[in-house]
Write a protein that holds these residues in place. Structure first.
Motif, PDB file in Angstrom:
ATOM      1  N   PRO A 113      43.144  50.189  40.437  1.00 25.52           N
ATOM      2  CA  PRO A 113      41.853  50.743  40.959  1.00 25.52           C
ATOM      3  C   PRO A 113      41.853  52.268  41.378  1.00 25.52           C
ATOM      4  CG  PRO A 113      42.816  48.661  42.149  1.00 25.52           C
ATOM      5  CD  PRO A 113      43.934  49.176  41.312  1.00 25.52           C
ATOM      6  N   VAL A 114      40.852  52.966  41.139  1.00 29.79           N
ATOM      7  CA  VAL A 114      40.701  54.225  41.408  1.00 29.79           C
ATOM      8  C   VAL A 114      39.808  54.309  42.838  1.00 29.79           C
ATOM      9  CG1 VAL A 114      39.780  56.454  40.716  1.00 29.79           C
ATOM     10  CG2 VAL A 114      40.957  54.912  39.199  1.00 29.79           C
ATOM     11  N   ILE A 115      40.446  54.941  43.735  1.00 28.23           N
ATOM     12  CA  ILE A 115      39.583  54.955  45.123  1.00 28.23           C
ATOM     13  C   ILE A 115      39.411  56.336  45.529  1.00 28.23           C
ATOM     14  CG2 ILE A 115      40.366  54.132  47.548  1.00 28.23           C
ATOM     15  CD1 ILE A 115      42.701  52.480  46.142  1.00 28.23           C
ATOM     16  N   PRO A 142      25.879  41.075  48.860  1.00 27.39           N
ATOM     17  CA  PRO A 142      27.094  42.217  48.881  1.00 27.39           C
ATOM     18  C   PRO A 142      28.212  41.753  48.951  1.00 27.39           C
ATOM     19  CG  PRO A 142      25.115  42.957  50.016  1.00 27.39           C
ATOM     20  CD  PRO A 142      24.738  41.447  49.601  1.00 27.39           C
ATOM     21  N   SER A 143      28.472  40.444  49.636  1.00 29.95           N
ATOM     22  CA  SER A 143      29.783  39.954  49.706  1.00 29.95           C
ATOM     23  C   SER A 143      30.300  39.216  48.764  1.00 29.95           C
ATOM     24  CB  SER A 143      29.412  38.650  50.923  1.00 29.95           C
ATOM     25  OG  SER A 143      28.739  37.820  50.481  1.00 29.95           O
ATOM     26  N   VAL A 144      29.473  39.190  47.606  1.00 31.09           N
ATOM     27  CA  VAL A 144      29.990  38.631  46.187  1.00 31.09           C
ATOM     28  C   VAL A 144      30.257  39.845  45.272  1.00 31.09           C
ATOM     29  CG1 VAL A 144      29.656  37.478  44.273  1.00 31.09           C
ATOM     30  CG2 VAL A 144      28.774  36.715  46.286  1.00 31.09           C
ATOM     31  N   VAL A 145      31.682  40.312  45.262  1.00 31.67           N
ATOM     32  CA  VAL A 145      32.302  41.322  44.748  1.00 31.67           C
ATOM     33  C   VAL A 145      32.556  41.023  43.157  1.00 31.67           C
ATOM     34  CG1 VAL A 145      33.987  43.384  44.775  1.00 31.67           C
ATOM     35  CG2 VAL A 145      33.166  42.495  46.799  1.00 31.67           C
ATOM     36  N   PHE A 146      31.976  41.930  42.235  1.00 30.97           N
ATOM     37  CA  PHE A 146      32.473  41.630  40.774  1.00 30.97           C
ATOM     38  C   PHE A 146      33.719  42.052  40.497  1.00 30.97           C
ATOM     39  CE2 PHE A 146      32.141  43.022  36.335  1.00 30.97           C
ATOM     40  CZ  PHE A 146      32.077  41.756  35.718  1.00 30.97           C
ATOM     41  N   ASP A 147      33.939  43.459  40.930  1.00 34.78           N
ATOM     42  CA  ASP A 147      35.326  44.001  40.423  1.00 34.78           C
ATOM     43  C   ASP A 147      35.602  44.976  41.576  1.00 34.78           C
ATOM     44  OD1 ASP A 147      37.290  44.366  38.441  1.00 34.78           O
ATOM     45  OD2 ASP A 147      36.678  46.574  38.687  1.00 34.78           O
ATOM     46  N   ARG A 148      36.774  45.447  41.669  1.00 39.94           N
ATOM     47  CA  ARG A 148      37.417  46.549  42.773  1.00 39.94           C
ATOM     48  C   ARG A 148      37.848  47.832  41.861  1.00 39.94           C
ATOM     49  NH1 ARG A 148      37.812  41.953  46.165  1.00 39.94           N
ATOM     50  NH2 ARG A 148      36.595  42.289  48.174  1.00 39.94           N
ATOM     51  N   SER A 149      37.503  47.791  40.728  1.00 39.62           N
ATOM     52  CA  SER A 149      38.478  48.728  39.930  1.00 39.62           C
ATOM     53  C   SER A 149      38.037  50.184  40.436  1.00 39.62           C
ATOM     54  CB  SER A 149      37.989  48.626  38.557  1.00 39.62           C
ATOM     55  OG  SER A 149      38.887  47.648  38.081  1.00 39.62           O
ATOM     56  N   LEU A 150      36.708  50.316  40.926  1.00 36.35           N
ATOM     57  CA  LEU A 150      36.061  51.631  41.667  1.00 36.35           C
ATOM     58  C   LEU A 150      35.806  51.295  43.026  1.00 36.35           C
ATOM     59  CD1 LEU A 150      33.604  52.915  38.458  1.00 36.35           C
ATOM     60  CD2 LEU A 150      36.354  53.603  39.024  1.00 36.35           C
ATOM     61  N   GLN A 151      36.544  51.950  43.784  1.00 38.13           N
ATOM     62  CA  GLN A 151      36.084  52.046  45.306  1.00 38.13           C
ATOM     63  C   GLN A 151      35.767  53.409  45.884  1.00 38.13           C
ATOM     64  OE1 GLN A 151      39.188  49.902  47.534  1.00 38.13           O
ATOM     65  NE2 GLN A 151      39.607  48.537  45.565  1.00 38.13           N
ATOM     66  N   LEU A 152      34.763  53.538  46.615  1.00 40.90           N
ATOM     67  CA  LEU A 152      34.570  54.580  47.234  1.00 40.90           C
ATOM     68  C   LEU A 152      34.322  54.631  48.685  1.00 40.90           C
ATOM     69  CD1 LEU A 152      33.449  57.694  46.842  1.00 40.90           C
ATOM     70  CD2 LEU A 152      31.331  56.758  46.430  1.00 40.90           C
ATOM     71  N   TYR A 153      35.173  55.335  49.522  1.00 39.96           N
ATOM     72  CA  TYR A 153      34.968  55.517  51.011  1.00 39.96           C
ATOM     73  C   TYR A 153      34.357  56.755  51.273  1.00 39.96           C
ATOM     74  CZ  TYR A 153      38.413  51.669  51.062  1.00 39.96           C
ATOM     75  OH  TYR A 153      38.693  50.273  51.017  1.00 39.96           O
ATOM     76  N   LEU A 154      33.225  56.869  52.087  1.00 38.06           N
ATOM     77  CA  LEU A 154      32.575  58.082  52.676  1.00 38.06           C
ATOM     78  C   LEU A 154      32.521  58.256  54.146  1.00 38.06           C
ATOM     79  CD1 LEU A 154      29.213  58.111  50.282  1.00 38.06           C
ATOM     80  CD2 LEU A 154      31.678  59.235  49.923  1.00 38.06           C
TER      81      LEU A 154
END
Length: 302
Positions: A113-115, A142-154
């Motif tokens: 993952p890239v976070i 939104p609770s159904v996640v396809f992939d977590r390779s890209l994550q963004l926290y703001l």
């Protein structure tokens, strides 16, 4: 330099110096933002250097790229100003770091993952929330996640500081520090060791004449950049939307890449509004002229 005024830790140069000097404090900040995830136990900072051209170059991003023991990549950035191309740049940087992990023939299962963690000194959304988490999920569920390779926290710092109940524990302490670093009464109430260490390091950096000079140079460069963009936007309003976009893009390209080839100038002259808007969104993240125009024609708005 005795009793030097404290530098602003939200200035991107100071932010990067502070947390590359103190990887343990950076680790604590990462875990504070991602408190709902398993804690990261160690990070290696991959880009600690700050080059002379980073201080004065136009549209330079002074971010921190770090990798944990599992190979996860973290891109941490302090963002002082919102602009039209910023969301596109954020996604581009995350996707680029994801794509760079694989060489020809590598298995996609090797991707980590890239976070992205972006602390913003402005309010981005017209919403009561101040802390956001994004990943690839279904729009309707939104609770159904396809992939977590890209994550963004703001984290919208001014809003989060005002609505402190939304950010509890360690994150609330970090927000208080970044918003009130000059207020001794607030600093005395924060007991978190990682923040106390960061504050001590900020005092040391603030007393370093070279760092103070670098911070001043960086502040001037950012001010000049904001002035150029504001002038381009003002010209756009005065000249009409399409011609204004064309003029703004032309000036931004020249500022970043120098004199433009004739083929590029001709392309700008015949471009429509949607094309110009799409290219402007790529200028800040592009490293070459080709990257601004890559991807073919921009789809018209519907």
């Amino acid at each position: 330099m005795p009793n030097a005024p404290l530098l602003d830790p939200k200035l991107d140069l100071v932010f990067k110096r502070l947390f590359t000097d103190l990887p343990d404090s950076l680790l604590d900040l990462i875990n504070a933002v991602r408190s709902d995830q398993p804690p990261v136990v160690d990070v290696q900072i991959l880009n600690p250097q700050i080059l002379p051209e980073d201080l004065t170059g136009k549209f330079i991003v002074l971010d921190i790229l770090a990798r944990d023991v599992h190979g996860q990549l973290f891109n941490i950035e302090m963002q002082a100003r919102n602009h039209d191309g910023w969301p596109s740049r954020v996604v581009y940087y995350l996707a680029r770091n994801l794509g760079r992990q694989l060489q020809a023939g590598d298995d996609y299962s090797q991707l980590q993952p890239v976070i992205g963690i972006h602390l913003m000194d402005f309010e981005l959304f017209d919403d009561e929330r101040a802390c956001w988490q994004f990943e690839l999920c279904d729009r309707r569920r939104p609770s159904v996640v396809f992939d977590r390779s890209l994550q963004l926290y703001l984290v919208e710092l001014p809003k989060a500081d005002r609505l402190h109940s939304q950010a509890g524990g360690a994150l609330a302490d970090w927000i208080a520090y970044l918003e009130h670093w000059q207020e001794e009464s607030v600093m005395q109430e924060i007991e978190r060791p990682a923040i106390r260490k960061a504050h001590q390091q900020l005092q040391a950096l603030s007393g370093d004449e070279l760092v103070r000079h670098q911070a001043l140079v960086r502040e001037r460069a950012l001010y000049a950049e904001r002035t150029v963009v504001a002038a381009a936007e003002a010209r756009g309003k005065a000249e009409g939307k399409t011609e204004g976009l064309r003029s703004a893009l032309y000036n931004l390209l020249q500022l970043k890449f120098g004199a433009l080839p004739m083929a590029i100038e001709q392309r700008l002259m015949t471009a429509c509004e949607d094309e110009l808007t799409g290219w402007i969104g790529r200028v800040l993240s592009a490293e070459t002229l080709e990257q601004v125009f890559e991807g073919g024609e921009v789809a018209p708005k519907r």
